[in-house]
Design an enzyme around this catalytic site. Structure first.
Site, PDB file in Angstrom:
ATOM      1  N   LEU A 203      18.545 -36.749 -15.264  1.00 52.28           N
ATOM      2  CA  LEU A 203      19.510 -35.739 -14.840  1.00 52.28           C
ATOM      3  C   LEU A 203      19.345 -35.505 -13.343  1.00 52.28           C
ATOM      4  CD1 LEU A 203      19.181 -33.225 -17.815  1.00 52.28           C
ATOM      5  CD2 LEU A 203      20.759 -35.139 -17.551  1.00 52.28           C
ATOM      6  N   ASN A 289       4.164 -26.877 -24.415  1.00 56.25           N
ATOM      7  CA  ASN A 289       2.766 -26.643 -24.036  1.00 56.25           C
ATOM      8  C   ASN A 289       2.143 -25.699 -25.052  1.00 56.25           C
ATOM      9  OD1 ASN A 289       4.087 -26.740 -20.846  1.00 56.25           O
ATOM     10  ND2 ASN A 289       2.533 -28.168 -21.471  1.00 56.25           N
ATOM     11  N   ARG A 291      -0.380 -23.738 -25.309  1.00 52.90           N
ATOM     12  CA  ARG A 291      -1.429 -22.943 -24.658  1.00 52.90           C
ATOM     13  C   ARG A 291      -0.769 -21.865 -23.809  1.00 52.90           C
ATOM     14  NH1 ARG A 291      -0.529 -24.681 -19.549  1.00 52.90           N
ATOM     15  NH2 ARG A 291      -0.061 -26.881 -19.198  1.00 52.90           N
ATOM     16  N   ARG A 337       2.417 -19.444  -6.462  1.00 55.17           N
ATOM     17  CA  ARG A 337       1.099 -20.041  -6.631  1.00 55.17           C
ATOM     18  C   ARG A 337       0.515 -20.322  -5.244  1.00 55.17           C
ATOM     19  NH1 ARG A 337       1.138 -24.401 -11.611  1.00 55.17           N
ATOM     20  NH2 ARG A 337       2.601 -23.313 -12.997  1.00 55.17           N
TER      21      ARG A 337
END
Length: 447
Positions: A203, A289, A291, A337
């Protein structure tokens, strides 16, 4: 409820889990390498055990060492955080075999979702939409050519056991397919010990949208809305926000209903995140994921829910105690982050932290294990802090993030704070007009 939890991780996530345990009245055990003897998570734990030398493979990834630490300290549960052993089904089985609770999903579900081909096949059967692609592993170049002709170029070859962009190659035409196929298999084998690959339609302008869920062992499944994680460099997320500026409430509700129904059907338990590509108002599942995610704080900010508290309660066998109707999402949250890297070249910048002054004020949260005098080791992921802001609106969350970034002082090492400041100033970001390819172009043009 548990009496003592061993945290099989380091850095800010180990500290995050410690805080949740402390609030719940649960004692904690920190494990650490010799490089992390003075780390904050070690200093604040009730007990600590050194499990090996600095390399992760000799310490945090060494399953017998982590399990032995749990046994000798009498821990009755292990929280894996994210990364390291958090999605290792063999480790989850080993923990449970020694009558210690693994705070996460079952080994069977970790294994199911850890193989991208199995995950996609499972989700397709459960009615979750997928990106067009191969039905399973591509074993030969001829099979790859046949699928590529069917779904049309450009195509993406991906590692079945992959993640983080490894074992992933784009072929924009038939002439590029052979090299992409062979390189993806070789890279997958070297990185994961498994050279199986599959194919998806590439995409060209998608957003990366993920849905945070929690599920208990009594059939309860809920979601906490979507996160937009489209700002990525080399398939690594740099900034996330909740909710997405591109998604409507009706779209969120429809996706949430599909996902929670699917996970209830397979009996999933604990926290998880389902990741999608979103383009032309269509969601396409890419992976799950099994977690806690690095970016879970933005979901906590808009929901008022402590996801780590909930993970621990669920692992102890408690029911959720609420339904989807009880979850009210409000406002907007952004996470930057902050990594120990040069903001221009992205070269790692470990070393001594000379000054550390985190920002504060209304709607500002900092998840970090840094302190002045701490030496950031060169052996691990470069993430050193997560800066999260909340506002009643997206504009307010952006304004607070811009202010907080200017207040954040970390000296002695280079960080990506200046890069985030440039992103927050950009008119396209401020308008919410970006895709997963936007940041690469932004950086290439000098940002």
């Amino acid at each position: 409820m548990f009496k003592k939890i061993l945290i099989a991780n380091r850095g800010e996530i180990a500290l995050r889990v410690q805080r949740a345990c402390r609030e719940l009245g649960i004692a904690t055990v920190a494990v650490h390498s010799t490089a992390d003897t003075d780390a904050m998570h070690v200093r604040l734990a009730d007990e600590s055990v050194c499990i090996g030398p600095p390399p992760g493979r000799d310490s945090y990834l060494k399953m017998p060492a982590v399990l032995s630490a749990a046994l000798i300290t009498g821990a009755d549960a292990i929280h894996p955080g994210y990364g390291f052993l958090s999605e290792n089904a063999d480790f989850a089985e080993m923990v449970e075999a020694h009558n210690i609770t693994f705070i996460g999903p079952s080994a069977a579900h970790i294994r199911m979702m850890g193989d991208k081909i199995t995950a996609k096949t499972t989700m397709l059967k459960l009615g979750v939409p997928l990106v067009p692609g191969s039905d399973g592993e591509l074993e030969t170049l001829e099979e790859a050519r046949a699928v590529a002709e069917k779904i049309k170029y450009p195509v993406l070859i991906k590692a079945a056991a992959g993640g983080g962009g490894r074992g992933m190659k784009v072929a924009r035409n038939a002439g590029e397919l052979e090299a992409a196929f062979r390189e993806a298999r070789a890279e997958a084998g070297a990185a994961f010990g498994n050279n199986a690959v599959y194919m998806e339609k590439y995409l060209d302008r998608p957003r990366h949208i993920e849905l945070q869920i929690l599920a208990d062992s009594h059939g309860g499944v809920v979601h906490f809305g979507e996160r937009d994680c489209s700002l990525q460099r080399r398939h690594q997320k740099l900034l996330e926000e909740a909710g997405s500026p591109a998604i409507t409430a009706a779209q969120r509700d429809a996706l949430g209903e599909t996902v929670t129904k699917a996970l209830k059907e397979i009996g999933y338990r604990n926290a998880g995140t389902l990741e999608f590509l979103y383009q032309d108002e269509q969601f396409s599942f890419i992976e799950m994921n099994t977690r806690l995610q690095v970016e879970h704080p933005v979901s906590e900010m808009i929901s008022g829910m402590d996801l780590v508290h909930e993970q621990i309660r669920i692992a102890a066998g408690e029911p959720l105690g609420y339904t989807q109707d009880d979850i009210h999402l409000s406002g907007h949250a952004i996470e930057c982050r902050i990594t120990a890297e040069d903001p221009e070249t992205f070269a790692p910048s470990p070393g001594l932290v000379e000054t550390y002054h985190p920002p504060g004020g209304l709607g500002v949260r900092v998840d970090s294990a840094l302190y002045a005098g701490y030496r950031v080791p060169p052996h691990y992921d470069s993430l050193v802090a997560k800066l999260i802001t909340y506002g009643k609106t997206r504009d307010e969350a952006i304004a607070r993030m811009r202010r907080a970034l200017r207040e954040f002082v970390i000296s002695g090492i280079k960080t990506t704070i200046p890069l985030h400041e440039r992103i927050l100033e950009n008119p396209e970001f401020r308008a919410g007009d970006y895709t997963i390819h936007w940041l690469e172009k932004f950086v290439a043009l000098g940002g």
